[in-house]
Write a protein that holds these residues in place. Structure first.
Motif, short mmCIF file in Angstrom:
data_model
loop_
_atom_site.label_atom_id
_atom_site.label_comp_id
_atom_site.label_asym_id
_atom_site.label_seq_id
_atom_site.Cartn_x
_atom_site.Cartn_y
_atom_site.Cartn_z
N SER A 156 -0.07 9.13 4.82
CA SER A 156 -1.15 8.18 5.01
C SER A 156 -0.54 6.93 5.62
N GLN A 157 -0.72 6.74 6.90
CA GLN A 157 -0.02 5.65 7.57
C GLN A 157 -0.54 4.27 7.16
N PHE A 158 -1.82 4.23 6.78
CA PHE A 158 -2.44 2.97 6.37
C PHE A 158 -3.21 3.20 5.06
N THR B 128 -10.67 5.96 3.16
CA THR B 128 -11.83 6.49 3.89
C THR B 128 -11.72 7.98 4.19
N ASP B 129 -10.62 8.61 3.75
CA ASP B 129 -10.37 10.03 3.98
C ASP B 129 -10.37 10.35 5.47
N VAL C 276 -3.07 17.49 6.64
CA VAL C 276 -3.34 16.06 6.43
C VAL C 276 -4.18 15.86 5.17
N PHE C 277 -5.26 16.63 5.04
CA PHE C 277 -6.13 16.46 3.87
C PHE C 277 -5.43 16.92 2.60
N PHE C 278 -4.62 17.96 2.69
CA PHE C 278 -3.83 18.36 1.53
C PHE C 278 -2.89 17.23 1.11
N GLY C 279 -2.28 16.56 2.10
CA GLY C 279 -1.39 15.45 1.79
C GLY C 279 -2.11 14.30 1.10
N PHE C 280 -3.33 13.99 1.56
CA PHE C 280 -4.12 12.95 0.88
C PHE C 280 -4.32 13.32 -0.59
N GLN D 83 -2.89 12.96 -6.47
CA GLN D 83 -2.55 13.70 -7.68
C GLN D 83 -1.20 13.24 -8.25
N LEU D 84 -0.21 13.10 -7.40
CA LEU D 84 1.11 12.71 -7.86
C LEU D 84 1.15 11.28 -8.38
N ALA D 85 0.32 10.41 -7.81
CA ALA D 85 0.28 9.02 -8.27
C ALA D 85 -0.38 8.91 -9.63
N SER D 86 -1.37 9.74 -9.89
CA SER D 86 -2.11 9.78 -11.17
C SER D 86 -2.37 8.37 -11.73
#
Length: 271
Positions: free
Chosen positions: A207-209, A215-216, A228-232, A237-240
């Motif tokens: 996520s560059q910004f 805004t997905d 890209v959407f998997f990365g979002f 999820q990892l940040a929880s």
């Protein structure tokens, strides 16, 4: 030795995390968000970062910026400095970096590895496999983003045993893990660090910004859209509930805290 203004984590598995801004350039929204709209011509600047994770006994650099001698293939720079020079401002020498995690092999994230000869490098196998392939050289949409000198140097380090090529989700040190998401590049990985107040996820160009995640909306430079959407989703999820840090957002320097005795336009503390 580190200067007093750059604290470490309080244990071997808790990290103090910093953003190091090594460059900034002028741009417009159309360069950064997929899909033309009425605002695409509006000014939208890009910041360039590496990140530093310090436990009580480990110094980990996440990405290494552009090599100081490389002329980048984009214009509009307001400033550009070496990541190694910023480390020096924080009292950290290149040779004291234990581990260099490369989120991906674009020139603005991997070039500085040539200034860090002693660091163990962590990289996804899928990323190196792609960029050392004939497919990458033929794909002109992406080929300009990787410096052949970086790939050559990396392959030489692999031969000497100084690169750890990983696959998927891997814990690389207590409290520090990498996670392949793809999307932006074939082997794009994000980094999760345990900090005193919760997890910090270095999304890098996943996520560059901040706006990409909010805004997905994908950016314009990508390898696969589903990735890209998997990365979002994986970053969230990892940040929880913790912190997600994007790869190129100038607002990072405003949202996080300056560091005592460090240049406020170069180093901020994330956690």
């Amino acid at each position: 030795m580190n200067k007093p203004g750059l604290p470490r984590g309080q244990s071997a598995h808790r990290y103090a995390v910093y953003a190091l801004q090594y460059g900034r350039r002028q741009g417009v929204r159309g360069e950064h968000f997929l899909g033309w709209d009425a605002a695409s011509g509006d000014r939208h600047d890009t910041a360039y970062f590496a990140w530093l994770a310090l436990s009580a006994d480990t110094t980990v650099l996440i990405d290494s910026g552009i090599h100081p001698d490389t002329a980048p293939p984009v214009t509009g720079w307001e400033f550009r400095v070496s990541v190694v020079d910023i480390l020096g401002m924080a009292g950290i020498t290149a040779r004291s970096v234990d581990t260099l995690v490369l989120t991906h092999l674009h020139y603005d994230h991997a070039g500085g590895m040539r200034t860090l000869p002693d660091a163990r490098i962590i990289l996804q196998q899928a990323e190196l496999s792609y960029w050392s392939s004939a497919d990458a050289r033929r794909n002109l949409r992406e080929a300009w983003l990787a410096d052949p000198l970086d790939i050559r140097d990396l392959l030489g380090r692999c031969a000497s045993g100084r690169v750890s090529l990983v696959a998927g989700d891997v814990t690389i040190a207590p409290g520090l893990s990498v996670h392949r998401v793809g999307g932006h590049t074939a082997g794009m990985q994000i980094v999760r660090a345990e900090a005193a107040d919760g997890p910090v996820v270095i999304a890098s160009d996943t996520s560059q910004f901040f706006e990409n995640l909010e805004t997905d909306r994908p950016g314009t430079i990508l390898h696969t859209m589903p990735g890209v959407f998997f990365g979002f989703d994986r970053a969230r999820q990892l940040a929880s509930g913790g912190v997600i840090v994007p790869g190129h957002d100038p607002h990072v320097m405003e949202r996080f805290d300056p560091v005592i005795d460090a240049p406020a336009d170069r180093i901020v503390r994330i956690a």
